[in-house]
Design a protein around this motif. Sequence first.
Motif, short mmCIF file in Angstrom:
data_model
loop_
_atom_site.label_atom_id
_atom_site.label_comp_id
_atom_site.label_asym_id
_atom_site.label_seq_id
_atom_site.Cartn_x
_atom_site.Cartn_y
_atom_site.Cartn_z
N ALA A 19 -57.46 -15.83 47.63
CA ALA A 19 -57.20 -15.02 46.23
C ALA A 19 -55.53 -14.55 46.38
O ALA A 19 -55.20 -13.85 45.56
CB ALA A 19 -58.15 -13.89 46.19
N SER A 20 -54.79 -15.06 47.49
CA SER A 20 -53.66 -14.62 47.72
C SER A 20 -52.51 -15.42 46.98
O SER A 20 -52.45 -16.84 47.21
CB SER A 20 -53.26 -14.65 49.23
N ALA B 40 -50.56 -19.33 48.32
CA ALA B 40 -50.80 -20.73 47.53
C ALA B 40 -49.32 -20.90 47.35
O ALA B 40 -49.06 -22.25 47.49
CB ALA B 40 -51.18 -20.24 46.13
N GLY B 41 -48.38 -20.01 47.32
CA GLY B 41 -47.12 -20.42 47.28
C GLY B 41 -46.36 -21.00 48.40
O GLY B 41 -45.52 -22.10 48.22
N LEU C 172 -42.81 -22.33 42.44
CA LEU C 172 -42.48 -21.14 41.28
C LEU C 172 -43.76 -21.15 40.05
O LEU C 172 -44.05 -19.99 39.63
CB LEU C 172 -41.20 -21.49 40.77
N LEU C 173 -44.03 -22.46 39.84
CA LEU C 173 -44.91 -22.52 38.53
C LEU C 173 -46.31 -22.21 39.20
O LEU C 173 -47.40 -21.34 38.50
CB LEU C 173 -45.25 -23.99 38.30
N PRO D 48 -53.72 -18.98 38.54
CA PRO D 48 -54.91 -18.22 39.42
C PRO D 48 -54.93 -19.10 40.71
O PRO D 48 -55.06 -20.33 40.69
CB PRO D 48 -56.03 -18.28 38.49
N PRO D 49 -55.10 -18.41 41.83
CA PRO D 49 -55.13 -19.06 43.01
C PRO D 49 -56.24 -19.95 43.25
O PRO D 49 -55.86 -20.98 44.04
CB PRO D 49 -55.22 -17.86 44.16
N HIS D 50 -57.33 -19.91 42.56
CA HIS D 50 -58.49 -20.95 42.53
C HIS D 50 -58.05 -22.32 42.03
O HIS D 50 -58.71 -23.11 42.35
CB HIS D 50 -59.79 -20.35 42.22
#
Length: 339
Positions: free
Chosen positions: A67-68, A72-73, A108-109, A114-116
């Motif tokens: 959920a972070s 993800a980035g 950036l996108l 959403p993280p999922h």
Amino acid sequence: MLDTLTLFLIGFSLGSALLLIAANLSGYGAAGHGALARSAGIVLLLALAALQWLHGAYLLRGDALFASMLYAGLLYVAAAAFYLFFIEVLHPSAAMKLWRLLHFLPALLAMFLPPHLSIPLAFLVGTVHALLLLRVVYRLRAQRRHFRLEATAFAGFALIAALVLMLGLGAPWLGERVFFLGYAQLIGLAFWLALWLLLRFPDLPGRAADAVRSAYANSTLARIDKDEALQRLRHLLVGEKIYTDENLSLSGLAGLMALTPHQLSELINTAYGVGFSRHVREHRIEAAKRLLLAEPEASVLSIGLAVGFNSQSNFYAAFREITGEVPGRYRKRGGSPEP
């Protein structure tokens, strides 16, 4: 037990990242690679270290990484930096191609997804990067006999990257615990492989640069008297023993011969079937073999330094590579062929 092993690998990764960044900033291997490759390498190390830090937080505190947005980035940044580093190493150009920085755009996108969704998409982007690198590697197939070690090293990292991609794409079915443990362990394995290669083969970056340069160079010797140039090269290496200069570089030797670095690289490659670094190492090792027998009181280290190596590890690695044994054993048996 598995958690303890994973935490150990995370700690090892963090320490290794600091060592490799320091080596990069100190100029280790810089002669063979451009500024974009070195910068991408630092970004990759920082991204992997940050991912490992978050993996440790997950194991110790149970942080919800799926959920972070930060996690993800970092996945996107690591994938882009991995691609940029290897593409600049495997397919260098005279000028930096700044448009390649657009590969960081998905990071950036990811902030707006959403993280999922963004986490699985990160591994799909990584798959595309891997396919692009494989296309470049395929182009180098004609040079494979000149850089078997380098190709094997790249294959090792490619295998780890493939396992990471499989793990990421299978995360929805494997579950977050299996994913995080596996990913952290694979990152640790990649750091171990990088350090082992650099300790076992300290001149690997320069060797890889030579091999790639020879693969992409167009013929630059059309207006060069090759026989005369080879005579000048032999005079400098055999007559003047210029190989004893530990700072001898392709560009420096080319300047002494009134050639461009590409011309000298092609000259050596076409005449001897090896790159510049290997050719210089061969001359150094031949000189070392003579000194080992002629000066039995001299230490192995002093002989290695005398012929142009800047450290004992470099000398031992090159001697083993070319002769198949260590200097001490060669001296002990008097240089005679093994039965």
